[in-house]
Design an enzyme around this catalytic site. Sequence first.
Site, PDB file in Angstrom:
ATOM      1  N   ARG A  57     -51.404 -20.424 -63.531  1.00 38.17           N
ATOM      2  CA  ARG A  57     -52.191 -21.657 -63.449  1.00 38.17           C
ATOM      3  C   ARG A  57     -52.796 -21.691 -62.048  1.00 38.17           C
ATOM      4  NH1 ARG A  57     -50.117 -22.801 -59.398  1.00 38.17           N
ATOM      5  NH2 ARG A  57     -51.212 -24.759 -59.477  1.00 38.17           N
ATOM      6  N   GLY A  58     -53.702 -22.679 -61.852  1.00 36.40           N
ATOM      7  CA  GLY A  58     -54.454 -22.713 -60.594  1.00 36.40           C
ATOM      8  C   GLY A  58     -55.791 -22.026 -60.840  1.00 36.40           C
ATOM      9  N   ALA A  59     -56.875 -22.712 -60.470  1.00 34.59           N
ATOM     10  CA  ALA A  59     -58.208 -22.260 -60.884  1.00 34.59           C
ATOM     11  C   ALA A  59     -58.514 -20.782 -60.564  1.00 34.59           C
ATOM     12  CB  ALA A  59     -59.263 -23.203 -60.294  1.00 34.59           C
ATOM     13  N   ARG A  90     -58.355 -23.426 -71.497  1.00 40.95           N
ATOM     14  CA  ARG A  90     -58.251 -24.673 -70.716  1.00 40.95           C
ATOM     15  C   ARG A  90     -59.672 -25.055 -70.285  1.00 40.95           C
ATOM     16  NH1 ARG A  90     -53.702 -24.837 -66.208  1.00 40.95           N
ATOM     17  NH2 ARG A  90     -53.902 -27.058 -66.637  1.00 40.95           N
ATOM     18  N   GLN A 188     -45.801 -28.923 -59.962  1.00 42.20           N
ATOM     19  CA  GLN A 188     -46.285 -27.738 -59.232  1.00 42.20           C
ATOM     20  C   GLN A 188     -45.967 -27.833 -57.739  1.00 42.20           C
ATOM     21  OE1 GLN A 188     -48.037 -29.425 -61.518  1.00 42.20           O
ATOM     22  NE2 GLN A 188     -49.488 -28.146 -62.601  1.00 42.20           N
ATOM     23  N   ASP A 229     -60.359 -27.799 -59.046  1.00 41.72           N
ATOM     24  CA  ASP A 229     -60.553 -27.029 -60.279  1.00 41.72           C
ATOM     25  C   ASP A 229     -62.019 -26.883 -60.644  1.00 41.72           C
ATOM     26  OD1 ASP A 229     -57.657 -28.134 -60.484  1.00 41.72           O
ATOM     27  OD2 ASP A 229     -57.822 -26.413 -61.810  1.00 41.72           O
ATOM     28  N   LYS A 240     -55.809 -31.710 -59.705  1.00 43.26           N
ATOM     29  CA  LYS A 240     -54.607 -32.172 -60.401  1.00 43.26           C
ATOM     30  C   LYS A 240     -54.502 -33.691 -60.406  1.00 43.26           C
ATOM     31  CE  LYS A 240     -52.334 -30.218 -62.196  1.00 43.26           C
ATOM     32  NZ  LYS A 240     -52.597 -30.103 -63.652  1.00 43.26           N
TER      33      LYS A 240
HETATM   34  O1  MRU Z   1     -52.830 -27.458 -64.111  1.00 40.07           O
HETATM   35  P1  MRU Z   1     -52.887 -26.492 -62.953  1.00 40.07           P
HETATM   36  O2  MRU Z   1     -51.551 -26.241 -62.352  1.00 40.07           O
HETATM   37  O3  MRU Z   1     -53.624 -25.244 -63.313  1.00 40.07           O
HETATM   38  O4  MRU Z   1     -53.755 -27.254 -61.879  1.00 40.07           O
HETATM   39  C1  MRU Z   1     -53.972 -26.628 -60.640  1.00 40.07           C
HETATM   40  C2  MRU Z   1     -54.644 -27.497 -59.663  1.00 40.07           C
HETATM   41  O5  MRU Z   1     -55.024 -28.618 -59.938  1.00 40.07           O
HETATM   42  C3  MRU Z   1     -54.903 -26.889 -58.330  1.00 40.07           C
HETATM   43  O6  MRU Z   1     -54.851 -27.851 -57.323  1.00 40.07           O
HETATM   44  C4  MRU Z   1     -56.312 -26.268 -58.348  1.00 40.07           C
HETATM   45  O7  MRU Z   1     -56.442 -25.391 -59.429  1.00 40.07           O
HETATM   46  C5  MRU Z   1     -56.608 -25.542 -57.131  1.00 40.07           C
HETATM   47  S1  MRU Z   1     -55.689 -24.042 -57.097  1.00 40.07           S
HETATM   48  C6  MRU Z   1     -56.206 -23.123 -55.810  1.00 40.07           C
END
Ligand code: MRU
Length: 336
Positions: A57-59, A90, A188, A229, A240
């Site tokens: 996870r994480g963009a 997603r 997270q 994201d 998030k």
């Molecule tokens: O649902 P997630 O854990 O994929 O959400 C991640 C986030 O919101 C992060 O803050 C965002 O992707 C930036 S990651 C470098």
Amino acid sequence: MKVRIGNTQMDMRSVWYDKEKGQVGFIDQRALPFEIETYMALDYRDVAFAIKEMVVRGAPAIGAAAVYGMILAHRQGETEHGAHVLKSTRPTAHDLFHAVDHMLEAIRSGKEPIAAAEEYVERTIRACEDIGKHGAELIRNGHRILTHCNAGALATVDFGTALAPMRVAESQGKRVFVWVDETRPRLQGASLTAWELYNEGIEHAVIADNAAGHFMRKGEIDMVIVGADRIAANGDFANKIGTYEKAVLAKENGIPFYVAAPMSTFDRTIQSGNEIVIEERSPDEVRYARECLIANPESPARNPAFDVTPARYVTGYITEKGVISADEIGDYLSGE
Ligand code: MRU
């Protein structure tokens, strides 16, 4: 990123392509911080599962998973369908769509898929390193920085976005202290960001999501850095769930609020945050903490995974090209 297993420390990426086996590897983020497990994807459907179920996870890390997933889809002779399946996992992180399109373009123009994917991933990591350098210039010795969710190495293959400036500042001999929002419902912050900071030896404390305002008002937070994201052309951004309220609180308390993200997170096709699709995940993620039911069993729940913060709350965007303002985003996107 540094990973400590017992007394040994090793360097790992959160996502990788194993050329010999022709598989995509992940640190399984669902098991952290208690176990370091790996998940190996044998075909693009496994990669789609890993994205959807948040093994990864994480963009930017989702983007990396997608480019590697496209190697497998191409090998399986299902390039177009694989692209569709990966894009359907997603909806919010722009990097996913940017990454799949990068691979479609490369494959259509006859480029070798593994080379195209590795080029994308190396560019992501270099962007994070540059974000770290630019962001570190904003950090003074002794700064106490709040972050939300996990925008570290786990979320970006290596190095991080929001955590990158903190890593670089520490390596320059500045002392930083990080306030880590626990980040309900998936935690997270408590499970991933705290684990990364611990492994890096960076001083930090986990706080309940609703404690940030208390510490801001007491003057114990000097700046906020979060990831993103998707960032619209006007600077509104999705991150998030819970980010929006931190931004409003930061403004109320006169605390600078920065968004750290590579250019792959900026979406030139949307003019404002109103156009960002917000993923709504299972209500059980709210009703349960890990496997434990914590809500009244008969009560329904809602679970938007992201929220949108208007650009007026953002002091600056820390990108690989430098720290830019909302007004400058258009110029930078046209130069891409
Ligand atoms: O649902 P997630 O854990 O994929 O959400 C991640 C986030 O919101 C992060 O803050 C965002 O992707 C930036 S990651 C470098």
